[in-house]
Enzyme design. Sequence first.
Site, PDB file in Angstrom:
ATOM      1  N   CYS A   1       3.986   1.201   7.934  1.00  0.00           N
ATOM      2  CA  CYS A   1       4.737   2.164   7.120  1.00  0.00           C
ATOM      3  C   CYS A   1       5.660   3.007   8.012  1.00  0.00           C
ATOM      4  O   CYS A   1       6.636   2.496   8.531  1.00  0.00           O
ATOM      5  CB  CYS A   1       3.802   2.992   6.251  1.00  0.00           C
ATOM      6  SG  CYS A   1       4.655   3.821   4.885  1.00  0.00           S
TER       7      CYS A   1
ATOM      8  N   HIS B   1       0.222  -0.066   3.982  1.00  0.00           N
ATOM      9  CA  HIS B   1      -0.936   0.496   4.690  1.00  0.00           C
ATOM     10  C   HIS B   1      -2.120  -0.471   4.571  1.00  0.00           C
ATOM     11  O   HIS B   1      -2.904  -0.376   3.634  1.00  0.00           O
ATOM     12  CB  HIS B   1      -1.343   1.836   4.066  1.00  0.00           C
ATOM     13  CG  HIS B   1      -0.353   2.929   4.286  1.00  0.00           C
ATOM     14  ND1 HIS B   1      -0.410   3.776   5.360  1.00  0.00           N
ATOM     15  CD2 HIS B   1       0.710   3.311   3.547  1.00  0.00           C
ATOM     16  CE1 HIS B   1       0.582   4.644   5.278  1.00  0.00           C
ATOM     17  NE2 HIS B   1       1.284   4.380   4.203  1.00  0.00           N
TER      18      HIS B   1
ATOM     19  N   GLU C   1      -4.691  -0.363   6.317  1.00  0.00           N
ATOM     20  CA  GLU C   1      -5.899   0.395   6.684  1.00  0.00           C
ATOM     21  C   GLU C   1      -6.519   1.147   5.509  1.00  0.00           C
ATOM     22  O   GLU C   1      -7.622   1.677   5.624  1.00  0.00           O
ATOM     23  CB  GLU C   1      -5.575   1.375   7.821  1.00  0.00           C
ATOM     24  CG  GLU C   1      -4.833   2.633   7.420  1.00  0.00           C
ATOM     25  CD  GLU C   1      -3.340   2.468   7.180  1.00  0.00           C
ATOM     26  OE1 GLU C   1      -2.681   3.492   6.934  1.00  0.00           O
ATOM     27  OE2 GLU C   1      -2.812   1.338   7.233  1.00  0.00           O
TER      28      GLU C   1
END
Length: 190
Positions: free
Chosen positions: A78, A169, A171
Amino acid sequence: MKIGVLALQGAVAEHIRMLGLAGAEGVVIKRTEQLEELDGLIIPGGESTTIGKLMRTYGFIEAIREFSARRKPVFGTCAGMILVAKELSGQEEAHLGLMDIRVARNAFGRQRESFETDLAVKGMENTVRAVFIRAPLIESVGGNVDVLSVYQDQIVAARQEHLLAASFHPELTDDYGFHSYFLDMVRQYR
């Protein structure tokens, strides 16, 4: 393997968790000298202008450029993708200028237009769950950049040798597939 997560702003703990699930040691990076002990580095999402200013303040611009020049893998997610790009649409100066991509900030809209989807990724058997939050996109790539994933005909993940970038993202899900992909890159360049 020791993988650093630049801890100036953003989803640091989430990347550390995913690295652990993928089988690596995640290290919180707050000082440039810590880069010496790493096999790879993740630059997380957050606010790219803020992270860029903090990187300049704490000497990370040159330190990360040197890290990359030693062919150590760098993964920008990002805002991290914005930071590694060679060119930014509508802006004069890039931050790190490492990866031969042109990036448009907030290309997928504001916060309320955030969404999740499953993406096919070149070189990966399974789809990856991706979270898009005020996400940038890759408008164009240089000749030595490999497009890894597209969403609605827009480039959202790419690789250039030891550099990896994603609009989303990875994560913020329970799917550590993209982190495993990065660890495979790190093994390749060790």
